[in-house]
Design a protein around this motif. Structure first.
Motif, PDB file in Angstrom:
ATOM      1  N   LEU A 278       7.002  -8.065  10.239  1.00 67.31           N
ATOM      2  CA  LEU A 278       7.200  -8.151   8.791  1.00 67.31           C
ATOM      3  C   LEU A 278       8.444  -7.332   8.474  1.00 67.31           C
ATOM      4  N   TYR A 279       9.548  -8.003   8.147  1.00 69.56           N
ATOM      5  CA  TYR A 279      10.813  -7.331   7.834  1.00 69.56           C
ATOM      6  C   TYR A 279      11.191  -7.635   6.386  1.00 69.56           C
ATOM      7  N   TYR A 280      11.854  -6.681   5.718  1.00 65.51           N
ATOM      8  CA  TYR A 280      12.104  -6.852   4.282  1.00 65.51           C
ATOM      9  C   TYR A 280      13.321  -6.051   3.818  1.00 65.51           C
ATOM     10  N   GLU A 281      14.377  -6.049   4.608  1.00 65.96           N
ATOM     11  CA  GLU A 281      15.587  -5.322   4.230  1.00 65.96           C
ATOM     12  C   GLU A 281      16.115  -5.758   2.867  1.00 65.96           C
ATOM     13  N   ALA A 282      16.032  -7.039   2.563  1.00 69.21           N
ATOM     14  CA  ALA A 282      16.589  -7.563   1.317  1.00 69.21           C
ATOM     15  C   ALA A 282      15.790  -7.165   0.085  1.00 69.21           C
ATOM     16  N   ALA A 283      14.632  -6.526   0.263  1.00 70.22           N
ATOM     17  CA  ALA A 283      13.819  -6.148  -0.888  1.00 70.22           C
ATOM     18  C   ALA A 283      14.410  -4.980  -1.662  1.00 70.22           C
ATOM     19  N   VAL A 284      15.298  -4.225  -1.058  1.00 70.35           N
ATOM     20  CA  VAL A 284      15.890  -3.055  -1.712  1.00 70.35           C
ATOM     21  C   VAL A 284      17.401  -3.088  -1.539  1.00 70.35           C
ATOM     22  N   ALA A 285      18.123  -3.089  -2.653  1.00 70.78           N
ATOM     23  CA  ALA A 285      19.577  -2.914  -2.655  1.00 70.78           C
ATOM     24  C   ALA A 285      20.348  -4.038  -1.980  1.00 70.78           C
ATOM     25  N   GLY A 286      19.834  -5.257  -2.063  1.00 72.84           N
ATOM     26  CA  GLY A 286      20.597  -6.435  -1.656  1.00 72.84           C
ATOM     27  C   GLY A 286      21.201  -6.342  -0.272  1.00 72.84           C
ATOM     28  N   ALA A 287      22.515  -6.408  -0.205  1.00 70.17           N
ATOM     29  CA  ALA A 287      23.219  -6.452   1.077  1.00 70.17           C
ATOM     30  C   ALA A 287      23.273  -5.104   1.778  1.00 70.17           C
ATOM     31  N   ILE A 288      22.950  -4.029   1.074  1.00 64.80           N
ATOM     32  CA  ILE A 288      23.114  -2.702   1.659  1.00 64.80           C
ATOM     33  C   ILE A 288      22.065  -2.477   2.745  1.00 64.80           C
TER      34      ILE A 288
ATOM     35  N   LYS B  33      10.191  -7.336  -3.339  1.00 64.22           N
ATOM     36  CA  LYS B  33       9.961  -5.913  -3.606  1.00 64.22           C
ATOM     37  C   LYS B  33       8.670  -5.666  -4.376  1.00 64.22           C
ATOM     38  N   ALA B  34       8.369  -6.537  -5.353  1.00 66.35           N
ATOM     39  CA  ALA B  34       7.173  -6.330  -6.173  1.00 66.35           C
ATOM     40  C   ALA B  34       5.912  -6.402  -5.332  1.00 66.35           C
ATOM     41  N   LEU B  35       5.822  -7.385  -4.451  1.00 63.59           N
ATOM     42  CA  LEU B  35       4.644  -7.541  -3.613  1.00 63.59           C
ATOM     43  C   LEU B  35       4.524  -6.406  -2.607  1.00 63.59           C
ATOM     44  N   LEU B  36       5.615  -6.043  -1.980  1.00 65.84           N
ATOM     45  CA  LEU B  36       5.575  -4.971  -0.987  1.00 65.84           C
ATOM     46  C   LEU B  36       5.196  -3.640  -1.626  1.00 65.84           C
ATOM     47  N   ALA B  37       5.682  -3.392  -2.839  1.00 67.03           N
ATOM     48  CA  ALA B  37       5.361  -2.133  -3.511  1.00 67.03           C
ATOM     49  C   ALA B  37       3.925  -2.115  -4.012  1.00 67.03           C
TER      50      ALA B  37
ATOM     51  N   ASP C 211       1.241  -4.197  -2.750  1.00 65.38           N
ATOM     52  CA  ASP C 211       0.191  -4.474  -1.767  1.00 65.38           C
ATOM     53  C   ASP C 211       0.740  -4.483  -0.347  1.00 65.38           C
ATOM     54  N   GLY C 212       1.708  -3.611  -0.079  1.00 62.02           N
ATOM     55  CA  GLY C 212       2.274  -3.537   1.252  1.00 62.02           C
ATOM     56  C   GLY C 212       1.244  -3.321   2.352  1.00 62.02           C
ATOM     57  N   PRO C 213       0.277  -2.388   2.180  1.00 60.37           N
ATOM     58  CA  PRO C 213      -0.692  -2.143   3.254  1.00 60.37           C
ATOM     59  C   PRO C 213      -1.437  -3.386   3.722  1.00 60.37           C
ATOM     60  N   THR C 214      -1.777  -4.294   2.796  1.00 67.34           N
ATOM     61  CA  THR C 214      -2.450  -5.533   3.193  1.00 67.34           C
ATOM     62  C   THR C 214      -1.557  -6.365   4.102  1.00 67.34           C
ATOM     63  N   LEU C 215      -0.276  -6.437   3.770  1.00 67.65           N
ATOM     64  CA  LEU C 215       0.654  -7.209   4.586  1.00 67.65           C
ATOM     65  C   LEU C 215       0.890  -6.551   5.936  1.00 67.65           C
ATOM     66  N   TYR C 216       1.029  -5.205   5.952  1.00 68.81           N
ATOM     67  CA  TYR C 216       1.223  -4.510   7.226  1.00 68.81           C
ATOM     68  C   TYR C 216       0.012  -4.713   8.136  1.00 68.81           C
ATOM     69  N   ALA C 217      -1.179  -4.640   7.567  1.00 73.51           N
ATOM     70  CA  ALA C 217      -2.397  -4.814   8.364  1.00 73.51           C
ATOM     71  C   ALA C 217      -2.469  -6.223   8.940  1.00 73.51           C
ATOM     72  N   ALA C 218      -2.082  -7.202   8.136  1.00 71.53           N
ATOM     73  CA  ALA C 218      -2.093  -8.583   8.618  1.00 71.53           C
ATOM     74  C   ALA C 218      -1.073  -8.787   9.730  1.00 71.53           C
ATOM     75  N   ALA C 219       0.096  -8.164   9.602  1.00 71.71           N
ATOM     76  CA  ALA C 219       1.111  -8.279  10.651  1.00 71.71           C
ATOM     77  C   ALA C 219       0.625  -7.642  11.945  1.00 71.71           C
ATOM     78  N   ASP C 220      -0.030  -6.490  11.837  1.00 69.76           N
ATOM     79  CA  ASP C 220      -0.570  -5.833  13.028  1.00 69.76           C
ATOM     80  C   ASP C 220      -1.653  -6.688  13.682  1.00 69.76           C
ATOM     81  N   ALA C 221      -2.540  -7.243  12.860  1.00 68.41           N
ATOM     82  CA  ALA C 221      -3.632  -8.047  13.401  1.00 68.41           C
ATOM     83  C   ALA C 221      -3.112  -9.278  14.121  1.00 68.41           C
ATOM     84  N   ALA C 222      -2.033  -9.872  13.614  1.00 70.53           N
ATOM     85  CA  ALA C 222      -1.471 -11.078  14.216  1.00 70.53           C
ATOM     86  C   ALA C 222      -0.411 -10.777  15.263  1.00 70.53           C
ATOM     87  N   ASP C 223      -0.040  -9.487  15.393  1.00 68.01           N
ATOM     88  CA  ASP C 223       0.999  -9.062  16.331  1.00 68.01           C
ATOM     89  C   ASP C 223       2.323  -9.768  16.054  1.00 68.01           C
ATOM     90  N   VAL C 224       2.715  -9.780  14.768  1.00 65.80           N
ATOM     91  CA  VAL C 224       3.970 -10.392  14.356  1.00 65.80           C
ATOM     92  C   VAL C 224       4.779  -9.381  13.543  1.00 65.80           C
TER      93      VAL C 224
END
Length: 449
Positions: free
Chosen positions: A141-151, A120-124, A126-139
């Motif tokens: 980036l999922y992070y459901e567990a970053a907020v509210a655990g199992a919910i 959660k700390a990294l996504l909050a 510097d998320g845009p850097t990670l999203y841009a990298a995922a788009d560039a690599a066409d892969v």
């Protein structure tokens, strides 16, 4: 057989029957649970994905340390995280923090791996850097567990409500603070005593600062707001107050109003300075009526209340932390991205098209509960009311109580109607300057009524 370059090309369809190589970064409480579930449910996961998930390595600081609770070949443990991510199809990152997590995620994507993160700390931050990298690599980036655990909350907002207009997200997203405030309410104990109890039970770290000062909740609020409002929101955009100043007296004052005190993450659309839509994101303790669904969230549980234009109010509730609950969310993401790899595609990425301005806390509208220690003499109430009126804040109720043991002092309890937070803050400052006011003893926002 595929060549090495073909193995690293995420745009190519997965070879039928070939395993997907999974790398795990971190083997703490969550990482250990993820590894166990990968092993224990290997056949079911393969059936759901359409290909086996092969754990090819676990990056840790001390590979030789015995880990009897992790049922994997000990040779899978490695200190070479850089090399590990370069030979994986899917990388699971549960080490947390900013560095080296960011570098490892970017390296993994550059080598064609999809990434599942609970960071959660990294996504909050510097998320845009990670999203841009995922788009560039066409892969993915999922992070459901970053907020509210199992919910399951992020995917419903990002996908299930993609055709709706989310207006507000109101949540209890930190189990430690919810446990502390719940125990203060039910037992009458003070803050410090209850934090010690949370630490003894494993709900709070030895240094609970990230939780009790609201940093953890603020990072999660930034992620929720980004998804809900299709706008980039960072943790620095989030107004933050922790619970360290909440007293037993505040808890009793809430009880007198048939309310409870919760640390809330509040993300909402508001009117911006230009009259158009804007976003307000804040984390702070607040009173909420006991009739509100969030008031019944007890102990270390989390809950998120979503208000959407067409769907109306929605409630998501469950365990917000812990090894197995968080691993459940991680494995859900792993299955999703693995299915995309098998099919030769990827899931939805960042949606920031709305690009709404994020406004300062002062433009948020809320109600206040203010407790004043005042002189018990004629004219004091009129002076207090004048201070409110001078800042265009309307009073909803006023209640006076005699101060214990002091015949000439009294306690004045004021609850306001909704007003801008800036106006309410200015009112509080003005009250503190009144000669008849000994002390502004307590100030709490009131939400959900």
């Amino acid at each position: 057989m595929r060549t090495d370059s073909e193995e690293m090309d995420p745009t190519m369809a997965h070879e039928p029957g070939a395993p997907l190589r999974v790398a795990l970064l971190g083997c703490g409480v969550v990482g250990s649970a993820v590894a166990r579930q990968l092993v224990d449910h290997a056949d079911d996961l393969a059936a759901r994905v359409g290909a086996p998930l092969q754990l090819v390595g676990i990056a840790v600081r001390r590979p030789q340390r015995p880990r009897p609770d992790v049922p994997v070949d000990p040779t899978l443990f490695t200190a070479d995280a850089d090399g590990l991510v370069e030979r994986a199809d899917i990388v699971i990152e549960v080490i947390g923090g900013i560095d080296p997590a960011r570098e490892l995620i970017l390296r993994a994507m550059a080598h064609g791996a999809s990434v599942v993160s609970a960071n959660k700390a990294l996504l909050a931050e510097d998320g845009p850097t990670l999203y841009a990298a995922a788009d560039a690599a066409d892969v993915d980036l999922y992070y459901e567990a970053a907020v509210a655990g199992a919910i399951p909350i992020l995917r419903p907002i990002r996908e299930s409500l993609a055709g709706d207009d989310v207006r507000r997200v109101l949540g209890i997203v930190n189990g430690t603070t919810n446990f502390v405030l719940d125990r203060m309410d039910t037992s009458g104990a003070g803050f410090a005593e209850t934090v010690e109890q949370a630490q003894a039970l494993g709900y709070a770290e030895a240094d609970p600062t990230a939780d009790v000062e609201g940093f953890d909740a603020a990072a999660k609020a930034a992620i929720l707001a980004s998804l809900a409002f299709h706008t980039r929101v960072s943790s620095g955009d989030v107004y933050r107050e922790g619970i360290t100043e909440v007293t037993a007296g505040d808890i009793q004052a809430a009880r007198d109003m048939d309310c409870v005190v919760k640390l809330l993450a509040i993300c909402e659309r508001v009117t911006g300075p230009d009259g158009g839509d804007a976003v307000s994101v804040r984390v702070h303790p607040a009173m909420i009526p006991r009739s509100h669904p969030l008031a019944s969230v007890r102990d270390a549980f989390n809950a998120v209340f979503v208000e959407a234009s067409a769907a109306g109010p929605l409630m998501f509730y469950g365990r917000g932390a812990g090894g197995d609950p968080t691993a459940s969310a991680v494995l859900g993401d792993v299955v999703a991205v693995a299915r995309h790899r098998v099919a030769g595609g990827r899931g939805p990425g960042e949606s920031a098209y709305a690009d709404l301005p994020v406004v300062e806390m002062g433009r948020s509208r809320t109600r206040y509960h203010i407790s004043l220690d005042v002189a018990d003499r004629p004219g004091v109430l009129a002076q207090v009311a004048t201070a409110f009126a001078a800042h265009d804040v309307s009073i909803e109720t006023v209640r006076q109580q005699a101060a214990p043991g002091e015949g000439e002092r009294a306690k004045l309890i004021v609850v306001t109607h909704a007003a801008s937070d800036a106006a309410l803050a200015a009112t509080v400052d003005a009250l503190a300057e009144l000669e008849s006011v000994d002390d502004v003893a307590s100030v709490l926002r009131v939400e959900g009524a």
